[in-house]
Every structure is written in structure tokens, then in C-alpha cells.
Design a protein around this motif. Structure first.
Motif, short mmCIF file in Angstrom:
data_model
loop_
_atom_site.label_atom_id
_atom_site.label_comp_id
_atom_site.label_asym_id
_atom_site.label_seq_id
_atom_site.Cartn_x
_atom_site.Cartn_y
_atom_site.Cartn_z
N GLY A 48 0.81 -1.21 0.00
CA GLY A 48 0.00 0.00 0.00
C GLY A 48 0.84 1.26 0.00
O GLY A 48 0.58 2.21 -0.75
N THR A 49 1.90 1.26 0.83
CA THR A 49 2.78 2.43 0.89
C THR A 49 3.48 2.66 -0.44
O THR A 49 3.55 3.80 -0.92
N LEU A 111 17.87 -17.50 2.33
CA LEU A 111 16.90 -16.91 1.41
C LEU A 111 15.58 -17.64 1.58
O LEU A 111 15.44 -18.78 1.15
N HIS A 112 14.66 -17.02 2.23
CA HIS A 112 13.41 -17.68 2.56
C HIS A 112 12.35 -17.44 1.50
O HIS A 112 12.39 -16.44 0.80
N PRO A 113 11.38 -18.33 1.38
CA PRO A 113 10.22 -18.05 0.54
C PRO A 113 9.52 -16.80 1.03
O PRO A 113 9.74 -16.33 2.13
N THR A 114 8.62 -16.30 0.22
CA THR A 114 8.01 -15.00 0.48
C THR A 114 7.36 -14.87 1.85
O THR A 114 7.41 -13.83 2.47
N SER A 115 6.74 -15.95 2.35
CA SER A 115 6.04 -15.85 3.63
C SER A 115 6.98 -15.87 4.82
O SER A 115 6.59 -15.52 5.93
N GLU A 116 8.25 -16.30 4.64
CA GLU A 116 9.17 -16.45 5.75
C GLU A 116 10.32 -15.47 5.72
O GLU A 116 11.08 -15.39 6.67
N ARG A 117 10.48 -14.75 4.66
CA ARG A 117 11.62 -13.85 4.57
C ARG A 117 11.44 -12.68 5.53
O ARG A 117 10.35 -12.14 5.66
N PRO A 118 12.50 -12.28 6.20
CA PRO A 118 12.38 -11.14 7.12
C PRO A 118 12.01 -9.88 6.37
O PRO A 118 12.65 -9.53 5.38
N PRO A 119 10.97 -9.17 6.79
CA PRO A 119 10.52 -7.97 6.07
C PRO A 119 11.48 -6.81 6.25
O PRO A 119 12.16 -6.69 7.28
N SER A 120 11.55 -5.97 5.25
CA SER A 120 12.36 -4.75 5.36
C SER A 120 11.55 -3.70 6.10
O SER A 120 10.32 -3.77 6.17
N ALA A 121 12.24 -2.71 6.65
CA ALA A 121 11.56 -1.67 7.41
C ALA A 121 10.70 -0.81 6.50
O ALA A 121 11.05 -0.58 5.34
N LEU A 122 9.60 -0.33 7.03
CA LEU A 122 8.70 0.52 6.25
C LEU A 122 9.42 1.78 5.78
O LEU A 122 9.28 2.20 4.63
N GLY A 123 10.20 2.39 6.67
CA GLY A 123 10.92 3.61 6.30
C GLY A 123 11.90 3.39 5.16
O GLY A 123 11.98 4.20 4.24
N ALA A 124 12.63 2.28 5.22
CA ALA A 124 13.60 1.98 4.17
C ALA A 124 12.90 1.73 2.84
O ALA A 124 13.36 2.17 1.78
#
Length: 214
Positions: A48-49, A111-124
């Protein structure tokens, strides 16, 4: 025989549809911004952002070009030159990051699949989206100069044309960001992510080269 009001409505809608078609013709092509939106959409991360920043930025640029800012930008050669080199450097930097992500990892869990990969920060994510949007000279050349010139050709209906172009941006980025989720099953494997990041790296570098080689 149409009444003056009905005639104005028809011509306004026609101008808006022309703006819609022209706007799509400018933003549908694969580029750094679209590649990033696609990646975030597949990851379902801060979509969304990213969509709002891309579409809202287009609205600002389209309005500026329609209002006549294009002529001012055209005379600001030094400003465009600075943005060109800064934008190229930013694209190369992001391309290198994508290339590193595309490399095979010794650690299977790196390198995780999409559901397990650590999310990046919203600000970044927001800063990256802003950089890929506002540090790209093509945005000013296409959206402000070119689209602004075409809008001016519609005379009193130029703002109807601009509205159509704005709608095109919202439709495209919303569809690309949220529609990318349909590809999630394809990216359930790390190999697919490496391929996507490799393609994004190539796109970023090619766009950077096109900026400095002109």
C-alpha cells in the motif's frame, strides 16, 4: 444535436480517455520503478505504501507538467544533469543489492520463501520508492515535459487529459502491486526469488547506463 453542456461532457470524457491511454503508454514499460513495485507486490510487503507513493508522485508530476512547469524544467539543464548522475548512482546501488540477493547462498535458510523472509523496514522501503521515483530523470522528461506538452495541446480540456493520466497511474500501480500476489505460488522456492532479483539487478543497471550514456 447535443446541448453545450452535453458536448462539453463528451469532449471532456474523450480528453480524459486520451490521457488514460497516454499515461499507460508511459508507465507500463518495464523500468526500475515497476520492477521494485513488482518485487514488493510478490513479497506482499508494504504494498500500500509503495503504491501510494508511486501514484501520488505521478499525480504531482502530471499536475506540474499540465500547469506549465515543463517549460521551466526544460531550461534547468544543470538540475537535470545533477539528478541524472545521482539517479544513476542510486540505481546502480540498488542493482548491486539485488544482484547480491540473487547469488546462491551456502545457508539454505539465508533466502526464505516470500512468507518467511524477514521484512524490510517501512521507512527503508518508502525511501527506496521515493528515490526510484524522484531521482529518475525519465520521470521529469516523460511525465512533466512530454505529458505536459501533450496536455497543453488539448487547450481548455488539458486538465481532463491530466485526470485521465492520473487515473492511469493509480490503476497501473495498484494492479501491479496487488496483482503480483497471484505470482506468490511461483515464488514459493528460493530459486524463483534469485531469478527475480537477478532480473531486477539487470533492469536497474541498464536504466542507470542509459542515463549516463545519453
Amino acid at each position: 444535436m447535443l446541448s453545450p453542456l452535453a458536448s462539453f461532457f463528451v469532449t471532456s470524457v474523450t480528453a480524459a480517455l486520451s490521457g488514460l491511454a497516454f499515461g499507460l503508454s508511459l508507465i507500463v514499460a518495464i523500468g526500475a520503478q515497476n520492477a521494485f513495485v513488482l518485487r514488493q507486490g510478490v513479497r506482499r510487503e508494504h504494498v500500500g505504501t509503495v503504491v501510494v507513493i508511486c501514484a501520488a508522485s505521478d499525480v504531482v508530476l502530471i499536475a506540474a507538467g499540465t500547469a506549465g512547469l515543463g517549460a521551466v524544467v526544460a531550461r534547468s539543464g544543470a538540475v537535470l544533469e545533477v539528478v541524472r548522475w545521482v539517479g544513476a548512482a542510486a540505481l546502480v546501488g540498488y542493482g548491486v543489492r539485488s544482484a547480491l540477493r540473487a547469488l546462491p547462498r551456502r545457508d539454505p535458510g539465508a533466502l526464505h520463501p516470500t512468507s518467511e523472509r524477514p521484512p524490510s523496514a517501512l521507512g527503508a522501503t518508502a525511501l527506496t520508492t521515493l528515490a526510484l521515483t524522484w531521482l529518475n530523470p525519465h520521470v521529469y522528461l516523460d511525465t512533466v515535459l512530454l505529458l505536459g506538452s501533450v496536455a497543453a495541446g488539448h487547450g481548455t480540456l488539458r486538465w481532463a487529459f491530466a485526470v485521465g493520466a492520473c487515473v492511469a497511474s493509480w490503476v497501473w500501480f495498484t494492479g501491479l502491486g496487488y496483482g503480483a500476489r497471484a505470482l506468490a505460488p511461483v515464488f514459493a522456492k528460493p530459486t524463483a526469488w534469485r531469478v527475480l532479483d537477478g532480473v531486477i539487478a539487470v533492469v536497474m543497471v541498464l536504466v542507470a547506463v542509459s542515463l549516463v550514456a545519453r
